[in-house]
Design an enzyme around this catalytic site. Structure first.
Site, PDB file in Angstrom:
ATOM      1  N   HIS A  96       0.824  -1.194   0.000  1.00 50.19           N
ATOM      2  CA  HIS A  96       0.000   0.000   0.000  1.00 50.19           C
ATOM      3  C   HIS A  96       0.865   1.254   0.000  1.00 50.19           C
ATOM      4  CE1 HIS A  96      -3.214  -2.719   0.841  1.00 50.19           C
ATOM      5  NE2 HIS A  96      -2.810  -2.978   2.074  1.00 50.19           N
ATOM      6  N   GLU A 114      -1.814  -0.175   8.179  1.00 54.20           N
ATOM      7  CA  GLU A 114      -2.816  -1.023   8.815  1.00 54.20           C
ATOM      8  C   GLU A 114      -2.174  -1.892   9.890  1.00 54.20           C
ATOM      9  OE1 GLU A 114      -4.048  -2.869   5.156  1.00 54.20           O
ATOM     10  OE2 GLU A 114      -2.974  -4.720   5.616  1.00 54.20           O
ATOM     11  N   HIS A 171       2.981  -7.690   1.776  1.00 53.80           N
ATOM     12  CA  HIS A 171       2.306  -8.553   2.726  1.00 53.80           C
ATOM     13  C   HIS A 171       1.166  -9.309   2.062  1.00 53.80           C
ATOM     14  CE1 HIS A 171      -0.137  -4.872   2.624  1.00 53.80           C
ATOM     15  NE2 HIS A 171      -1.164  -5.659   2.925  1.00 53.80           N
ATOM     16  N   ARG A 191      -1.445  -4.744  -6.221  1.00 52.98           N
ATOM     17  CA  ARG A 191      -1.149  -6.184  -6.259  1.00 52.98           C
ATOM     18  C   ARG A 191       0.197  -6.441  -6.926  1.00 52.98           C
ATOM     19  NH1 ARG A 191      -6.320  -6.827  -8.663  1.00 52.98           N
ATOM     20  NH2 ARG A 191      -7.945  -6.936  -7.060  1.00 52.98           N
TER      21      ARG A 191
END
Length: 314
Positions: A96, A114, A171, A191
């Site tokens: 991200h 996150e 991740h 992705r």
């Protein structure tokens, strides 16, 4: 209005989703490929709805904009998003962007830092966290050569584990894992690898390799989170992370516990057990899968029962 704000979640179907959100939380899920419960969300792609009280029926984003006095935040948008994810299959390997990159390349979207609390994990479950490449050049070469076994770092997981995943971290959740995720309110994912899976129409899902290489932190490796634990009468608090994006804790209640006034608006998600919230002259039932916000200056309150909650604030 100084009452808890209870929310109805929104569900998202995913190629890797399953049925554990129904099995574990008794949610009425839309299909057998339900991957995400957006439990506390004001993101345009899936907004929670206030389920009771004076603001019943409002979307969380509407409540945020119409009643800023409940939140008193410097953010222009509701900055957090709480999710439950059912990884019935492996998620794509992804990364991200941070706020600066997302603001420039994703129409002003927030970046996405996150963290995960592992609610449930099958034996042998693992995640991908981090990479073996030590330079951007090596990262790009290994991605383009498809050297996934050499590039990606795998970490075994079990229920109760916690992982902090800052923007720039490569991740992926592995299959057989259910997590509660606290994140910035963003839906931007780049992705890197998707196991050559095809969607229901037989199409390969899009990859975002150039952006992914741009935003990946190099070098990076998995470092376990250091917790701090404090105990009051019948209330155990585990502090996982506190930074400019969010503070995230686990609260474990056994019996009757008093909670001090929360100066900031606070997000609560019940992930195990049942009990009650007592606030002023009102009593609110709590059960596994309940999500609510205590607004600014909520005041002192009491919790009772056998409860495990993930608690977060700005």
């Amino acid at each position: 209005m100084n009452q808890p704000i209870f929310l109805e979640p929104v569900f998202q179907e995913r190629i890797w989703g399953g049925t554990k959100l129904k099995e574990l939380f008794q949610y009425d899920i839309p299909s057998e490929h339900t991957g995400e419960c957006w439990a506390i969300s004001a993101h345009p792609n899936g907004q929670s709805i206030v389920s009771s009280g004076a603001y019943q029926g409002l979307k969380l984003g509407e409540l945020w904009s119409r009643h800023p006095e409940l939140f008193r935040s410097s953010s222009s948008v509701f900055p957090l998003l709480t999710k439950l994810l059912d990884a019935s299959d492996d998620l794509s390997v992804q990364v991200h962007p941070d706020d600066e990159y997302a603001g420039k390349h994703e129409n002003g979207e927030l970046g996405k830092t996150e963290c995960w609390y592992i609610v449930d994990a099958e034996p042998g479950a693992e995640i991908i966290y981090g990479i073996e490449a030590t330079t951007k050049e090596e990262l790009a070469r290994m991605i383009r050569a498809g050297e996934w076994d050499q590039l990606l770092t795998k970490v075994p997981v079990k229920a109760g584990d916690f992982f902090y995943v800052p923007s720039g971290t490569v991740h992926a959740l592995g299959k057989g894992i259910v997590v509660l995720e606290t994140q910035q309110s963003s839906d931007t994912t780049y992705r890197v690898y998707d196991y050559d899976r095809r969607d229901a129409q037989g199409n390969l899902r899009d990859l975002h390799l150039e952006k992914a290489i741009d935003v990946t932190t190099v070098p990076q490796s998995y470092v376990p989170v250091s917790y701090t634990v404090s105990e009051e009468k019948n209330l155990k608090k585990t502090s996982f992370v506190s930074n400019s994006f969010f503070t995230v804790e686990k609260w474990e209640v056994t019996g009757q516990a008093e909670a001090a006034e929360q100066a900031k608006y606070t997000l609560f998600s019940v992930i195990e057990g049942s009990g009650e919230l007592r606030h002023q002259d009102s009593v609110y039932p709590l059960k596994k899968g309940t999500h609510f916000i205590a607004p600014v200056d909520f005041g002192a309150f009491a919790l009772s029962g056998e409860l495990t909650m993930i608690v977060a604030h700005e």
